[in-house]
Motif scaffolding. Structure first.
Motif, mmCIF file in Angstrom:
data_model
loop_
_atom_site.group_PDB
_atom_site.id
_atom_site.type_symbol
_atom_site.label_atom_id
_atom_site.label_comp_id
_atom_site.label_asym_id
_atom_site.label_seq_id
_atom_site.Cartn_x
_atom_site.Cartn_y
_atom_site.Cartn_z
ATOM 1 N N GLU A 2 0.820 -1.160 -0.073
ATOM 2 C CA GLU A 2 -0.013 0.064 0.060
ATOM 3 C C GLU A 2 0.823 1.154 0.018
ATOM 4 O O GLU A 2 0.863 1.913 0.952
ATOM 5 N N PRO A 3 1.623 1.390 -1.082
ATOM 6 C CA PRO A 3 2.425 2.691 -1.068
ATOM 7 C C PRO A 3 1.558 3.862 -1.142
ATOM 8 O O PRO A 3 0.411 3.901 -1.401
ATOM 9 N N GLY A 4 2.198 4.994 -0.823
ATOM 10 C CA GLY A 4 1.509 6.250 -1.001
ATOM 11 C C GLY A 4 1.210 6.945 -2.014
ATOM 12 O O GLY A 4 1.449 6.248 -3.209
ATOM 13 N N GLU A 5 0.244 7.819 -2.382
ATOM 14 C CA GLU A 5 -0.061 8.502 -3.505
ATOM 15 C C GLU A 5 0.885 8.941 -4.448
ATOM 16 O O GLU A 5 0.988 8.963 -5.507
ATOM 17 N N ASN A 6 2.199 9.347 -3.704
ATOM 18 C CA ASN A 6 3.069 9.656 -4.646
ATOM 19 C C ASN A 6 4.832 9.263 -4.174
ATOM 20 O O ASN A 6 5.746 9.839 -4.352
ATOM 21 N N ILE A 7 4.589 8.068 -3.447
ATOM 22 C CA ILE A 7 5.895 7.449 -2.904
ATOM 23 C C ILE A 7 5.840 5.892 -3.215
ATOM 24 O O ILE A 7 4.772 5.352 -2.967
ATOM 25 N N THR A 8 7.022 5.390 -3.342
ATOM 26 C CA THR A 8 7.002 3.901 -3.428
ATOM 27 C C THR A 8 8.739 3.840 -3.408
ATOM 28 O O THR A 8 9.511 4.633 -3.435
ATOM 29 N N GLY A 9 9.019 2.527 -3.568
ATOM 30 C CA GLY A 9 10.684 2.313 -3.615
ATOM 31 C C GLY A 9 11.188 0.979 -3.266
ATOM 32 O O GLY A 9 10.204 0.125 -3.003
ATOM 33 N N VAL A 10 12.106 0.775 -2.891
ATOM 34 C CA VAL A 10 12.751 -0.470 -2.335
ATOM 35 C C VAL A 10 13.634 -0.419 -1.209
ATOM 36 O O VAL A 10 14.390 0.567 -0.734
ATOM 37 N N ILE A 11 13.353 -1.325 -0.218
ATOM 38 C CA ILE A 11 14.055 -1.139 1.146
ATOM 39 C C ILE A 11 15.186 -1.992 1.112
ATOM 40 O O ILE A 11 15.376 -2.817 0.142
ATOM 41 N N ASP A 12 16.178 -1.595 2.055
ATOM 42 C CA ASP A 12 17.436 -2.067 2.106
ATOM 43 C C ASP A 12 17.607 -3.424 2.975
ATOM 44 O O ASP A 12 18.808 -3.870 3.191
ATOM 45 N N LEU A 13 16.521 -3.715 3.841
ATOM 46 C CA LEU A 13 16.651 -4.637 4.846
ATOM 47 C C LEU A 13 15.849 -5.899 4.540
ATOM 48 O O LEU A 13 14.577 -6.014 4.279
ATOM 49 N N HIS A 14 16.540 -7.155 4.277
ATOM 50 C CA HIS A 14 15.629 -8.376 3.973
ATOM 51 C C HIS A 14 15.241 -8.641 5.315
ATOM 52 O O HIS A 14 15.508 -8.528 6.256
ATOM 53 N N PRO A 15 13.827 -9.086 5.157
ATOM 54 C CA PRO A 15 12.920 -9.501 6.417
ATOM 55 C C PRO A 15 13.820 -10.649 7.243
ATOM 56 O O PRO A 15 13.623 -10.575 8.365
ATOM 57 N N GLU A 16 14.719 -11.384 6.584
ATOM 58 C CA GLU A 16 15.193 -12.394 7.146
ATOM 59 C C GLU A 16 16.943 -12.018 7.679
ATOM 60 O O GLU A 16 17.492 -12.696 8.578
ATOM 61 N N PHE A 17 17.244 -10.794 7.385
ATOM 62 C CA PHE A 17 18.524 -10.339 7.633
ATOM 63 C C PHE A 17 18.678 -10.425 9.210
ATOM 64 O O PHE A 17 19.965 -10.891 9.607
ATOM 65 N N THR A 18 18.176 -9.823 10.173
ATOM 66 C CA THR A 18 18.150 -9.572 11.385
ATOM 67 C C THR A 18 18.360 -10.989 12.149
ATOM 68 O O THR A 18 19.438 -11.212 12.898
ATOM 69 N N GLN A 19 17.468 -11.767 11.797
ATOM 70 C CA GLN A 19 17.468 -13.060 12.490
ATOM 71 C C GLN A 19 18.528 -14.167 12.097
ATOM 72 O O GLN A 19 19.188 -14.731 13.086
ATOM 73 N N LYS A 20 18.749 -13.952 10.887
ATOM 74 C CA LYS A 20 20.000 -14.805 10.427
ATOM 75 C C LYS A 20 21.445 -14.138 10.932
ATOM 76 O O LYS A 20 22.389 -14.893 11.464
#
Length: 341
Positions: free
Chosen positions: A148-166
């Protein structure tokens, strides 16, 4: 914009005259009508897009993401004029930069950090914003959800969901019972989110966490030395302030034989011991592909879900392991990508 020209053909008609002596009519031949056959229509003008690009500081990871972003637009064949502005680690500069982009009526803003993205979103709800190098856009209030990105915003995150756990599992497996030291800039929402994730991942393990807060890269070394006698492992997230002070942190880790786990491959090459790597160039490139869709009018930001990076790879710096007193594990030769830097 195409400019169309109308050509109107004209014919000149000779005047009719009677000869005085013979009464014969004579007429001048009509001039031939001009023809446009074979002429090419005027070529469509090439559009040059104005893009404002900004990041909180300049360091290898963010720089790699920006390079990837530019490469994607280059590969798409777009003509682009960039206005790049670094906030130089000063959050007071973030809003000034964003407001200048709005005043200059740029076509799109590329933001390369959580703080820079917040500044841009506060400055405009109309100009498209594409971000990279943001760890948790939901927690930061940038988007409602990844889908659910915003009306004028989207992008790519730098933190993989498994990064911290791994990462925590790696520390638990190879440094059981360790006290882990972490340094963050508490003014970065990105860093607070990662700290909370680390705490949650450590619950039920044999590990203990000790933290220090800094407000500039100039005091990273001091914070690291204050922890050196108390910790067995250093854990560095993708905190921009701390990454900017990476050299100082590596120096302390080497001096005190403390393994330094880092948050990105660029920091690994800068002297970190191990990381579950995310390629920041690829993150920026994907953000650039999103920007291309927006600039071409194929999609609007609200139609492009926020994306996560590809799967993680365990990376280990063998030279750094030696510098930081880590006993080498032959298993890493099979389970990790080993570099000697």
């Amino acid at each position: 914009m195409k400019k169309w020209m109308k050509f109107v053909g004209t014919a000149a008609v000779g005047l009719m005259a009677l000869t005085a002596c013979g009464g014969q009519q004579s007429s001048a031949p009509a001039e031939p009508e001009e023809s446009n056959a074979g002429e090419e229509a005027p070529a469509e003008e090439e559009i040059t897009f104005k893009i404002g690009a900004t990041q909180i500081v300049e360091h290898p990871s963010l720089d790699a993401a920006y390079e990837g972003f530019q490469k994607a637009l280059e590969d798409a064949g777009l003509s682009v004029s960039y206005d790049f502005q670094s906030a130089q680690g000063d959050q007071n500069n973030v809003h000034t930069i964003a407001n200048n982009f709005v005043a200059n009526n740029v076509d799109l803003i590329f933001t390369n950090s959580t703080v820079s993205t917040l500044g841009a979103l506060n400055a405009t709800n109309e100009i498209p914003i594409v971000f990279a190098s943001v760890s948790d856009p939901v927690a930061a209030g940038l988007v409602t959800a990844l889908d659910e990105p915003g009306e004028n915003i989207t992008g790519v995150i730098d933190l993989h969901p498994e990064f911290t756990q791994k990462t925590v599992q790696f520390i638990e497996e190879h440094f059981e019972g360790a006290t882990v030291g972490i340094i963050i800039d508490s003014g970065e929402q990105n860093s607070i989110a990662q700290l909370e994730a680390v705490k949650a991942a450590m619950e039920g393990t044999s590990l203990t966490l000790v933290e220090r807060s800094v407000d500039s890269s100039a005091v990273v070394a001091e914070a690291a030395r204050s922890l050196a006698d108390r910790v067995d492992v250093f854990l560095m997230t993708t905190d921009n302030t701390v990454v900017q002070g990476l050299g100082a942190l590596v120096g302390v880790a080497n001096d005190y034989d403390i393994p330094l786990i880092v948050g990105d491959p660029e920091s690994l090459e800068g002297g970190g011991f191990a990381t579950y790597g995310v390629d920041f160039f690829s993150i920026g490139y994907r953000a650039g592909e999103m920007a291309v869709q927006i600039l071409k009018g194929e999609k609007v930001p609200s139609e492009i879900n926020v994306e996560i990076p590809p799967e993680l790879t365990l990376l280990i710096n063998k030279k750094a392991a030696e510098e930081q007193g880590v006993e080498w594990n032959d298993q890493w030769e099979e389970t990790a990508e080993v570099i000697n830097n």
